[in-house]
Motif scaffolding. Structure first.
Motif, PDB file in Angstrom:
ATOM      1  N   THR A 531      -3.294  57.178   6.726  1.00  0.00           N
ATOM      2  CA  THR A 531      -4.244  57.721   5.532  1.00  0.00           C
ATOM      3  C   THR A 531      -4.885  56.541   4.855  1.00  0.00           C
ATOM      4  O   THR A 531      -6.306  56.790   4.632  1.00  0.00           O
ATOM      5  CB  THR A 531      -3.497  58.535   4.396  1.00  0.00           C
ATOM      6  OG1 THR A 531      -2.673  59.496   5.224  1.00  0.00           O
ATOM      7  CG2 THR A 531      -4.287  59.135   3.449  1.00  0.00           C
ATOM      8  N   SER A 532      -4.344  55.566   4.743  1.00  0.00           N
ATOM      9  CA  SER A 532      -5.048  54.455   4.044  1.00  0.00           C
ATOM     10  C   SER A 532      -6.178  53.590   4.858  1.00  0.00           C
ATOM     11  O   SER A 532      -7.183  53.594   4.556  1.00  0.00           O
ATOM     12  CB  SER A 532      -4.061  53.013   3.802  1.00  0.00           C
ATOM     13  OG  SER A 532      -3.080  53.696   2.787  1.00  0.00           O
ATOM     14  N   THR A 535      -9.180  56.634   5.062  1.00  0.00           N
ATOM     15  CA  THR A 535      -9.966  56.530   3.926  1.00  0.00           C
ATOM     16  C   THR A 535     -10.779  55.360   3.671  1.00  0.00           C
ATOM     17  O   THR A 535     -11.941  55.227   3.209  1.00  0.00           O
ATOM     18  CB  THR A 535      -9.185  56.621   2.559  1.00  0.00           C
ATOM     19  OG1 THR A 535      -7.923  55.636   2.637  1.00  0.00           O
ATOM     20  CG2 THR A 535      -8.583  57.902   2.526  1.00  0.00           C
ATOM     21  N   VAL A 557     -13.497  55.199  -2.779  1.00  0.00           N
ATOM     22  CA  VAL A 557     -13.288  56.306  -1.966  1.00  0.00           C
ATOM     23  C   VAL A 557     -11.979  55.787  -1.210  1.00  0.00           C
ATOM     24  O   VAL A 557     -11.038  56.324  -1.182  1.00  0.00           O
ATOM     25  CB  VAL A 557     -14.168  56.567  -0.705  1.00  0.00           C
ATOM     26  CG1 VAL A 557     -13.709  57.209   0.171  1.00  0.00           C
ATOM     27  CG2 VAL A 557     -15.331  57.207  -1.584  1.00  0.00           C
ATOM     28  N   GLY A 561      -7.796  57.210  -1.498  1.00  0.00           N
ATOM     29  CA  GLY A 561      -7.095  57.390  -0.434  1.00  0.00           C
ATOM     30  C   GLY A 561      -5.575  56.722  -0.214  1.00  0.00           C
ATOM     31  O   GLY A 561      -4.468  57.118  -0.097  1.00  0.00           O
TER      32      GLY A 561
END
Length: 637
Positions: A531-532, A535, A557, A561
């Protein structure tokens, strides 16, 4: 087909009308009619004699039938008394089958035969199905539909074969397949076996224990004469084991390995009850009476059956191959003693079942009597009293609960447990299993386990029976058990003479909960990195793809994330840690309570002198019932 009804008017006709019809129907001459018509006086004497003679015969047969019925009824009542007062010493499944046979019409009892294929690869399964087909096949008919069903059936699931013309289920018969059952059921019509109330059970069974092993005779009898059928109960794949007692069993094996399994099994019943057949095509002994099994050649018998079905001119060749295959001996064994008797004589398999049941019950009662006589001697010589043991159990339970609370509080507040914080998972994710295993090994009731072993030794010294209990896979830690399973060997089940609730619970936590916790940690770390990364890539894409987006906005942004993924990781991991802590505490409490229950039940079962007297009276009563039943069985027609 409904019975035919006479279409002529039913009623009393006049002699004139009867004479007219007879004269019209039978046009014979006058002298012939006089010769055929008997004298009136002789006719009256014959009628009087016919009335008197059957009266004496009917009275004699009525007395015999009444006596036989009374014997069967009395024997049934005694078996019901055994079921009520000696349930711990009798096999209830076989007892119910025997009672059911006595409730049926004498000479027409339902006989159940099991055809068991040893699980020695797919060859044994095919051999069992082929032997069943050869036992019931009609050589004068072509291949029937039921034979195709047997060929296509998976023998891992039991199959019921009912033999009869229209195969109605007899009233009171104990059938495995009931209405709405999911088991495969086949109806077979056999010219030689129809009308004899025969039912066969086809299933596979595991190789039997060796004769030298402890409890081999009891285990062999239970697995052969009382096989267990798994009945599917729902669409979810769950099964309910149901015992299905039989009167006779035929064990079918294949090849040298199958013959070795048959030779090593213990001999308990006569060959009329338990028989064995091994498919050995290349083995043609001159005398098979000394062998513990019947060698057969399934391929030769199948070839001969196919030849005679193809052309009846091959009947001589069929007969030669049929007897060469040794299958007629199995057919003779199946037909022996199961044919219906019109004289009201009880079928021998029913009587043999009752006799075997009474013998086993008598042996169990004698063993219990010997145990009761030896228990006071052990208790007298023991230095530890029952009151002292009960007090020791109470002290152990109190200290075990205290140890559980104290040790787990120390474990979950220690530096080792704090190493598994959510933000440390990035470099300690592979240490989750090692650290949690160390906590369980060092902090999960080690002192209480040693004290329970010491308490079990004191109970054994006092003559109190405790265990044995199955040990929780001690070889798995060294990899011995897995190596045996990979080699196709069944690892021996280890037993311990003390309660194993604590090590069993520890083993469960180590093998079931810790791997799940480890997998969750790896999953959360991977999700957080993914996820990191996504994002961050999205922020970079927005920054480079648009001219109005500044670096701070793109960084926002990516930061959003990263913060969201880290928060999700923290929430889920802390929840999992708290759940595992609670599960360890609860399982520990259950383990302590389990040891307390097992030891407490063993102490309660230690009888007082009054209870011992009552127990001996119960054994004496049950012994009398068994002796009375054996006496009536000897007189049963």
């Amino acid at each position: 087909m409904p019975p035919r009804i006479n279409l002529r008017p039913i009623g009393r006709r006049s002699p004139l009308h009867l004479g007219t019809n007879i004269s019209e129907r039978n046009s014979v001459c006058f002298f012939c009619s006089l010769a055929a018509r008997p004298n009136a006086e002789s006719d009256r004497r014959a009628k009087r004699k016919s009335r008197n003679l059957p009266r004496h015969a009917s009275n004699t047969s009525t007395i015999n039938n009444h006596a036989a019925t009374d014997a069967r009824k009395e024997l049934e009542d005694i078996l019901l008394e055994l079921q009520k007062h000696a349930a711990n010493y009798v096999n209830l499944s076989r007892l119910q089958l025997a009672i059911n046979g006595l409730r049926q019409q004498p000479g027409n009892e339902a006989i159940r035969v099991a055809v068991l294929g040893l699980t020695n690869g797919s060859e044994s399964s095919q051999t069992a199905k082929q032997v069943l087909k050869l036992l019931l096949a009609d050589p004068l008919k072509g291949e029937e539909e039921w034979e195709k069903e047997v060929d296509n059936h998976d023998i891992t699931q039991p199959m019921i074969i009912r033999v009869g013309a229209d195969t109605p289920q007899e009233l009171g018969s104990m059938s495995v397949a009931t209405k709405g059952s999911l088991l495969h059921e086949v109806h077979v019509s056999s010219a030689t076996l129809n009308g004899h109330n025969l039912e066969l059970l086809l299933m596979e069974t595991n190789p039997f224990v060796s004769t030298q092993e402890v409890g081999a005779l009891e285990g062999f009898e239970d697995s052969v004469l009382v096989p267990t059928v798994d009945i599917p109960t729902s669409a979810t794949g769950r099964y309910t084991p149901i015992t299905t007692p039989v009167h006779k069993s035929l064990i079918v094996a294949d090849g040298i390995l199958g013959a070795a399994s048959i030779v090593s099994m213990p001999t308990l019943e006569s060959k009329n009850v338990i028989a064995a057949a091994v498919n050995l095509p290349d083995y043609k002994p001159a005398d098979t009476s000394l062998l513990p099994f019947t060698p057969v050649d399934v391929g030769t018998a199948t070839l001969g059956l196919g030849l005679v079905r193809k052309d009846l001119k091959n009947a001589i060749e069929f007969e030669h191959l049929w007897f060469q295959s040794n299958i007629p001996k199995l057919v003779e064994w199946l037909k022996a003693d199961i044919l219906t008797s019109t004289e009201g004589t009880t079928k021998p398999p029913v009587k043999e079942l009752i006799a075997s049941l009474l013998r086993n019950t008598s042996a169990a009662l004698e063993s219990e009597r010997i145990r009761q006589l030896s228990s006071p001697l052990k208790a007298t010589a023991a230095p530890t009293s029952l009151t002292t043991l009960q007090k020791s159990l109470d002290d152990w339970a109190e200290s075990a609960h205290g140890e559980l609370q104290e040790q787990l509080d120390l474990a979950f507040s220690s530096r080792r447990w704090r190493k598994l914080g959510w933000w440390k998972l990035f470099w300690r994710v592979d240490d989750v299993g090692m650290l949690t295993n160390d906590i369980l090994s060092q902090r999960f009731l080690p002192g209480s386990e040693r004290s329970a072993i010491y308490l079990a030794g004191r109970m054994k010294e006092a003559g109190i029976i405790l265990g044995p209990f199955p040990s929780p896979s001690p070889n798995d830690e060294n990899g011995v058990g897995s190596k045996q399973q990979s080699d196709g060997q069944t690892p021996a089940t280890a037993t311990a003479p003390w309660p194993v609730n604590i090590p069993t619970t520890r083993h469960y936590l180590q093998t079931e909960t810790i791997p799940a916790l480890q997998a969750l940690a790896q999953k959360l770390v991977l999700q957080t990195f993914s996820t990191s990364g996504l994002t961050t890539a999205l922020g970079a894409l927005v920054y480079f793809s648009t001219l109005t987006t500044t670096l701070y906005e793109a960084g926002a942004v990516a930061a959003l994330g990263i913060a969201w993924s880290m928060r999700r990781m923290q929430k889920q991991w802390e929840t999992a840690r708290e759940f595992w802590e609670g599960e360890v505490r609860e399982e520990g409490r259950k383990a302590v309570r389990g040891v307390e229950t097992v030891v407490g039940d063993a102490l309660k079962q230690t009888r007082s002198p009054k209870d011992a007297v009552e127990g001996r009276e119960e054994l004496t009563r049950a012994k009398g019932l068994v002796e009375r039943a054996q006496e009536i069985l000897g007189k049963l027609k």
